[in-house]
Design a protein around this motif. Structure first.
Motif, PDB file in Angstrom:
ATOM      1  N   LEU A 193       0.821  -1.214   0.000  1.00  0.00           N
ATOM      2  CA  LEU A 193       0.000   0.000   0.000  1.00  0.00           C
ATOM      3  C   LEU A 193       0.856   1.265   0.000  1.00  0.00           C
ATOM      4  O   LEU A 193       0.528   2.238  -0.671  1.00  0.00           O
ATOM      5  CB  LEU A 193      -0.924   0.002   1.220  1.00  0.00           C
ATOM      6  CG  LEU A 193      -2.061  -1.019   1.199  1.00  0.00           C
ATOM      7  CD1 LEU A 193      -2.696  -1.126   2.572  1.00  0.00           C
ATOM      8  CD2 LEU A 193      -3.090  -0.658   0.148  1.00  0.00           C
ATOM      9  N   THR A 194       1.952   1.261   0.744  1.00  0.00           N
ATOM     10  CA  THR A 194       2.791   2.462   0.826  1.00  0.00           C
ATOM     11  C   THR A 194       3.745   2.592  -0.358  1.00  0.00           C
ATOM     12  O   THR A 194       4.521   3.554  -0.415  1.00  0.00           O
ATOM     13  CB  THR A 194       3.595   2.478   2.143  1.00  0.00           C
ATOM     14  OG1 THR A 194       4.333   1.265   2.256  1.00  0.00           O
ATOM     15  CG2 THR A 194       2.678   2.641   3.339  1.00  0.00           C
ATOM     16  N   ALA A 195       3.681   1.660  -1.301  1.00  0.00           N
ATOM     17  CA  ALA A 195       4.491   1.793  -2.517  1.00  0.00           C
ATOM     18  C   ALA A 195       4.006   2.968  -3.367  1.00  0.00           C
ATOM     19  O   ALA A 195       4.765   3.531  -4.143  1.00  0.00           O
ATOM     20  CB  ALA A 195       4.446   0.499  -3.324  1.00  0.00           C
ATOM     21  N   ASN A 196       2.750   3.328  -3.217  1.00  0.00           N
ATOM     22  CA  ASN A 196       2.198   4.493  -3.915  1.00  0.00           C
ATOM     23  C   ASN A 196       2.698   5.748  -3.202  1.00  0.00           C
ATOM     24  O   ASN A 196       2.529   5.883  -1.987  1.00  0.00           O
ATOM     25  CB  ASN A 196       0.665   4.434  -3.885  1.00  0.00           C
ATOM     26  CG  ASN A 196       0.019   5.525  -4.699  1.00  0.00           C
ATOM     27  OD1 ASN A 196       0.577   6.588  -4.903  1.00  0.00           O
ATOM     28  ND2 ASN A 196      -1.180   5.244  -5.170  1.00  0.00           N
ATOM     29  N   PRO A 197       3.306   6.700  -3.929  1.00  0.00           N
ATOM     30  CA  PRO A 197       3.843   7.899  -3.260  1.00  0.00           C
ATOM     31  C   PRO A 197       2.774   8.774  -2.616  1.00  0.00           C
ATOM     32  O   PRO A 197       3.092   9.599  -1.758  1.00  0.00           O
ATOM     33  CB  PRO A 197       4.562   8.643  -4.379  1.00  0.00           C
ATOM     34  CG  PRO A 197       4.167   8.014  -5.649  1.00  0.00           C
ATOM     35  CD  PRO A 197       3.579   6.676  -5.355  1.00  0.00           C
ATOM     36  N   GLU A 198       1.515   8.607  -3.000  1.00  0.00           N
ATOM     37  CA  GLU A 198       0.452   9.407  -2.407  1.00  0.00           C
ATOM     38  C   GLU A 198      -0.007   8.861  -1.055  1.00  0.00           C
ATOM     39  O   GLU A 198      -0.761   9.512  -0.350  1.00  0.00           O
ATOM     40  CB  GLU A 198      -0.738   9.488  -3.369  1.00  0.00           C
ATOM     41  CG  GLU A 198      -0.389  10.231  -4.649  1.00  0.00           C
ATOM     42  CD  GLU A 198      -1.514  10.214  -5.655  1.00  0.00           C
ATOM     43  OE1 GLU A 198      -2.275   9.223  -5.685  1.00  0.00           O
ATOM     44  OE2 GLU A 198      -1.636  11.188  -6.402  1.00  0.00           O
TER      45      GLU A 198
END
Length: 186
Positions: free
Chosen positions: A116-121
């Motif tokens: 989930l935290t792979a997305n920079p947003e």
């Protein structure tokens, strides 16, 4: 203990406390049939027995109070812990051949958090698994940046959950996602 069991237990405890308080109040006001508001709450026979067992009666009351306090502390500690029914230890799946696959649930939740935290947003994520392993309930909280595109993040979360389900062979029975947006300039 299930959530319904906890609600039932707390309801019973609350009703017992209310009933005891109401009985003492009624006896003190003289509205309890056969009770004199000027008399002691305990009858003379009980008071005499209490006084004759003086050191031991006080000790018994103190021990009873400590045991009730410990029971209350234990009950409260269980309520404050992470959600009831959380998967702990290992997740076990029977294989097609003899044997089982075992995974630590912390490894699974950490993997989903990393995905989930792979997305920079997505600044932070928290995952809790509850229920039974073949169809667990998945609880996700994501903290988003102020300029996050919610549609893109929604698709990212869906894709991460699909990958999680395919990898673990566990289709979520219930999926609850909470998104919080950090304050700042959108």
């Amino acid at each position: 203990m299930t959530n319904a069991g906890h609600r039932l237990l707390w309801t019973i405890v609350a009703l017992l406390l209310v009933a005891g308080g109401a009985a003492a109040l009624a006896a003190g006001n003289g509205t309890l049939p056969g009770a004199d508001p000027q008399a002691a709450l305990l009858n003379a026979g009980l008071l005499d027995r209490w006084r004759t067992a003086t050191p031991w009666s006080t000790l018994a009351a103190a021990v009873g109070g400590v045991l009730l306090a410990l029971a209350g502390h234990r009950l409260l500690a269980r309520e404050v812990r992470r959600p009831a029914g959380s998967l702990r230890g290992t997740l076990s799946h029977p294989g097609r051949r003899p044997g089982r696959t075992r995974l630590a649930t912390d490894v699974l939740t950490d993997a989903l958090v990393r995905d989930l935290t792979a997305n920079p947003e997505v600044r932070r994520a928290r995952v809790v698994l509850t229920g039974e392993p073949p169809r667990p309930d998945v609880w996700i909280r994501v903290d988003l940046t102020a300029d996050a595109a919610t549609a893109g993040v929604r698709e990212h979360v869906r894709a991460a959950v699909r990958r999680f389900a395919a990898t673990t062979d566990c289709q979520p029975a219930h999926l609850d996602v909470t998104a919080r947006i950090e304050p700042g300039q959108p």
